[in-house]
Design a protein around this motif. Sequence first.
Motif, PDB file in Angstrom:
ATOM      1  N   ARG A 160       5.603   1.032  -1.650  1.00  0.00           N
ATOM      2  CA  ARG A 160       4.606   2.084  -1.901  1.00  0.00           C
ATOM      3  C   ARG A 160       3.714   1.661  -3.062  1.00  0.00           C
ATOM      4  O   ARG A 160       4.190   1.239  -4.109  1.00  0.00           O
ATOM      5  CB  ARG A 160       5.307   3.400  -2.223  1.00  0.00           C
ATOM      6  N   PHE A 161       2.425   1.799  -2.868  1.00  0.00           N
ATOM      7  CA  PHE A 161       1.456   1.445  -3.884  1.00  0.00           C
ATOM      8  C   PHE A 161       0.998   2.703  -4.608  1.00  0.00           C
ATOM      9  O   PHE A 161       0.522   3.647  -3.970  1.00  0.00           O
ATOM     10  CB  PHE A 161       0.263   0.724  -3.251  1.00  0.00           C
ATOM     11  N   PRO A 162       1.143   2.766  -5.924  1.00  0.00           N
ATOM     12  CA  PRO A 162       0.771   3.986  -6.662  1.00  0.00           C
ATOM     13  C   PRO A 162      -0.719   4.250  -6.616  1.00  0.00           C
ATOM     14  O   PRO A 162      -1.527   3.363  -6.333  1.00  0.00           O
ATOM     15  CB  PRO A 162       1.232   3.675  -8.087  1.00  0.00           C
ATOM     16  N   THR A 163      -1.071   5.496  -6.895  1.00  0.00           N
ATOM     17  CA  THR A 163      -2.469   5.927  -6.802  1.00  0.00           C
ATOM     18  C   THR A 163      -3.388   5.070  -7.665  1.00  0.00           C
ATOM     19  O   THR A 163      -4.502   4.725  -7.258  1.00  0.00           O
ATOM     20  CB  THR A 163      -2.592   7.401  -7.204  1.00  0.00           C
ATOM     21  N   GLU A 164      -2.928   4.673  -8.865  1.00  0.00           N
ATOM     22  CA  GLU A 164      -3.812   3.922  -9.760  1.00  0.00           C
ATOM     23  C   GLU A 164      -4.142   2.530  -9.227  1.00  0.00           C
ATOM     24  O   GLU A 164      -5.074   1.889  -9.698  1.00  0.00           O
ATOM     25  CB  GLU A 164      -3.180   3.793 -11.156  1.00  0.00           C
ATOM     26  N   ALA A 165      -3.392   2.066  -8.244  1.00  0.00           N
ATOM     27  CA  ALA A 165      -3.675   0.746  -7.668  1.00  0.00           C
ATOM     28  C   ALA A 165      -4.749   0.793  -6.597  1.00  0.00           C
ATOM     29  O   ALA A 165      -5.256  -0.246  -6.184  1.00  0.00           O
ATOM     30  CB  ALA A 165      -2.400   0.156  -7.076  1.00  0.00           C
ATOM     31  N   GLN A 166      -5.121   1.994  -6.142  1.00  0.00           N
ATOM     32  CA  GLN A 166      -6.022   2.078  -4.996  1.00  0.00           C
ATOM     33  C   GLN A 166      -7.395   1.490  -5.282  1.00  0.00           C
ATOM     34  O   GLN A 166      -8.071   0.997  -4.383  1.00  0.00           O
ATOM     35  CB  GLN A 166      -6.168   3.536  -4.544  1.00  0.00           C
ATOM     36  N   GLY A 167      -7.839   1.539  -6.531  1.00  0.00           N
ATOM     37  CA  GLY A 167      -9.137   0.988  -6.865  1.00  0.00           C
ATOM     38  C   GLY A 167      -9.219  -0.516  -6.697  1.00  0.00           C
ATOM     39  O   GLY A 167     -10.306  -1.080  -6.622  1.00  0.00           O
ATOM     40  N   TYR A 168      -8.062  -1.162  -6.634  1.00  0.00           N
ATOM     41  CA  TYR A 168      -8.030  -2.615  -6.489  1.00  0.00           C
ATOM     42  C   TYR A 168      -7.927  -3.058  -5.040  1.00  0.00           C
ATOM     43  O   TYR A 168      -8.070  -4.241  -4.742  1.00  0.00           O
ATOM     44  CB  TYR A 168      -6.817  -3.190  -7.243  1.00  0.00           C
TER      45      TYR A 168
END
Length: 205
Positions: A160-168
Amino acid sequence: MAVAGAVVAVPVRRDAERDAVTALDAATGRARWIRRASVLCVVAAVGDSTFVVWSDRYGKRGSVAGVDALTGETLWEHECEGIEGLLVRGELVILGDGRFRALHGRSGDEIWSGGDGEPVGRAGAVEDAAVFLSWRGEPYGPKSLVVGASDTGEQLAATRFPTEAQGYIGGHPELVDGGRALFHRPAGRRVRLLGYAGRRGRPTG
């Protein structure tokens, strides 16, 4: 292109009314059969005896079909809303058309259905037949890279990728050697390639 036994299938893209698939003898290059004026012109091999053909035109209702590699005879055909991705795992064809469906490549029988997400990987790639990868999540929410069992569709593992990683992360990942997933995002004249280390890791460029 796709290779099934002694036959090579070559898609010919023109427009919706003039697409085709030409099958050639792998040893001589002579044409064995041609599917003319068909929107089903994306092709993958299932074993040595069957090709599966489908349409990848975005937003269009379509179908997926199994074709005998030697004769070009249509063995089965199913309608679908629009295929978002298709993978071959052993004798199974796993497709995403709003939900996952697994069909037997030769008979077209549905083996299982359920779940959601986008299949990850190339249709003709040689990969582990026992599992498949999918990319799940809302456009602006947490996303996961999921490992599923090819024979049942059961989820086996997920990162699971956390929300803060979505910008990358842009789009869905591509599979590369060693079972790794490569994320890529255009940045002007450059492209940003990302790795991700575990649940507590951070994306690195």
